[in-house]
Design an enzyme around this catalytic site. Sequence first.
Site, PDB file in Angstrom:
ATOM      1  N   GLU A  97       6.919 -21.187  81.692  1.00 38.63           N
ATOM      2  CA  GLU A  97       8.227 -20.518  81.695  1.00 38.63           C
ATOM      3  C   GLU A  97       9.340 -21.521  81.454  1.00 38.63           C
ATOM      4  O   GLU A  97       9.321 -22.635  81.969  1.00 38.63           O
ATOM      5  CB  GLU A  97       8.442 -19.714  82.971  1.00 38.63           C
ATOM      6  CG  GLU A  97       8.397 -20.517  84.240  1.00 38.63           C
ATOM      7  CD  GLU A  97       8.654 -19.641  85.463  1.00 38.63           C
ATOM      8  OE1 GLU A  97       9.424 -18.679  85.367  1.00 38.63           O
ATOM      9  OE2 GLU A  97       8.060 -19.926  86.504  1.00 38.63           O
ATOM     10  N   HIS A 148      13.361 -21.953  81.806  1.00 37.30           N
ATOM     11  CA  HIS A 148      14.547 -21.407  82.468  1.00 37.30           C
ATOM     12  C   HIS A 148      15.793 -22.142  82.017  1.00 37.30           C
ATOM     13  O   HIS A 148      15.731 -23.332  81.700  1.00 37.30           O
ATOM     14  CB  HIS A 148      14.422 -21.611  83.982  1.00 37.30           C
ATOM     15  CG  HIS A 148      13.630 -20.547  84.654  1.00 37.30           C
ATOM     16  ND1 HIS A 148      14.202 -19.415  85.151  1.00 37.30           N
ATOM     17  CD2 HIS A 148      12.303 -20.433  84.901  1.00 37.30           C
ATOM     18  CE1 HIS A 148      13.268 -18.650  85.676  1.00 37.30           C
ATOM     19  NE2 HIS A 148      12.104 -19.242  85.537  1.00 37.30           N
ATOM     20  N   ASP A 153      12.354 -17.454  79.730  1.00 32.27           N
ATOM     21  CA  ASP A 153      13.026 -16.585  80.691  1.00 32.27           C
ATOM     22  C   ASP A 153      14.314 -16.126  80.011  1.00 32.27           C
ATOM     23  O   ASP A 153      14.942 -16.904  79.290  1.00 32.27           O
ATOM     24  CB  ASP A 153      13.357 -17.394  81.951  1.00 32.27           C
ATOM     25  CG  ASP A 153      13.947 -16.529  83.045  1.00 32.27           C
ATOM     26  OD1 ASP A 153      13.186 -16.095  83.916  1.00 32.27           O
ATOM     27  OD2 ASP A 153      15.179 -16.297  83.029  1.00 32.27           O
TER      28      ASP A 153
END
Lengths: 226, 137
Positions: A143, A145, A175
């Site tokens: 992921e 971010h 994300d």
Amino acid sequence: MTTHTRIQLGVTLYSFNNDYYQYKYSLEDCMEKVGSLGAGQGVELVGPMFIREFPDVSAEFVSRFRHAVEKYQLRPMAYGAYADYQRFTGRLATKLGLAEYYRAQMRAAHALGFPIVRVQAAEPVFDDLIPLAEKLGLVLGIEVHAPADIEQGPGQWLVEKIERINSPHLGLIPDFGIFAQRCAPVYRQRFVELGVSEKVMNLIEELWAERIDIPGIQREVKHLDG
Amino acid sequence: MFDEIMIPEDRFYPQVGYDACVRLKIRLPWYRSFPLSCVKDIALTIDGNAMPRQSLSLGLYGQAHTLDQLADLHDVQWFILDAANLLVDCDRRLGQGQHRVEMKMTLRIPYSDNMAFEFTEVAHCTKTLALTAEDGV
């Protein structure tokens, strides 16, 4: 006639956070709600939110989950895994410990029928996890971010690393936060209420918009405060 | 996160066999389970009086832990749906009736991969709890 696009929407069970925490919805209730959107809905499960035995999983939970998947005609898509580097007091998880922690979660994800495991950037262990991902037929999605980014800035090393490993079992999960241009006012307000000065807040926002990474922001803030 | 509901009930429980000890139910104020090692601190005031740190302990899954012991309990997961007991060893008996309670729980959110940066969250909750004569569960 069904239109097939390459991207399909699904539901993360994290979205039931409030009702689940307050015992208004059980796991099965959350899954029933997702199923009410129509057959074949994709589901993401956050491991340590639902699984008591996290990072492992019990046969009992597997059977509960699989039963609900079948009953509400869902499609398990992604298992939300965690690195939890700082779960020990005073030290980070070792490389071996981190790999084992992830392997337990990968086995749990596989038992539950998920094809994708969303992982946090755990740069030192990606290579070590690929063999198990191959064996279980899993794709690890790292992921990304905010303030990281996939086109420039702090997320770039990840893209390079993934390209170097070049395995169909490793990819990125952006994300939606990476598309944010600035911090939400409600967050800003919260930190002002906690005592962060306007001067520091402004600087952080400025650096964040420039996609400076967190250690970089910390350095600049320390500088400003003297 | 979930600060206001980390004390889920409106009551204290008397601690059977200990005159000056009461307990209250507390929840982990986050969206997922954490090991007890991530509970860095708990502070409690009752009617404005700060309870000494060593008078507090956390009861979970049949074990009571002092706040200092929590740091080492990385293998005890506090499941997000489970309430723990906060045991309070008061220096004198707490009177029956209503008491104003203020609680602060500091969590280490273990996501940082850099020891120079620790992500902590402090949850606050203020609530009026009743102490009655009946024994608790």
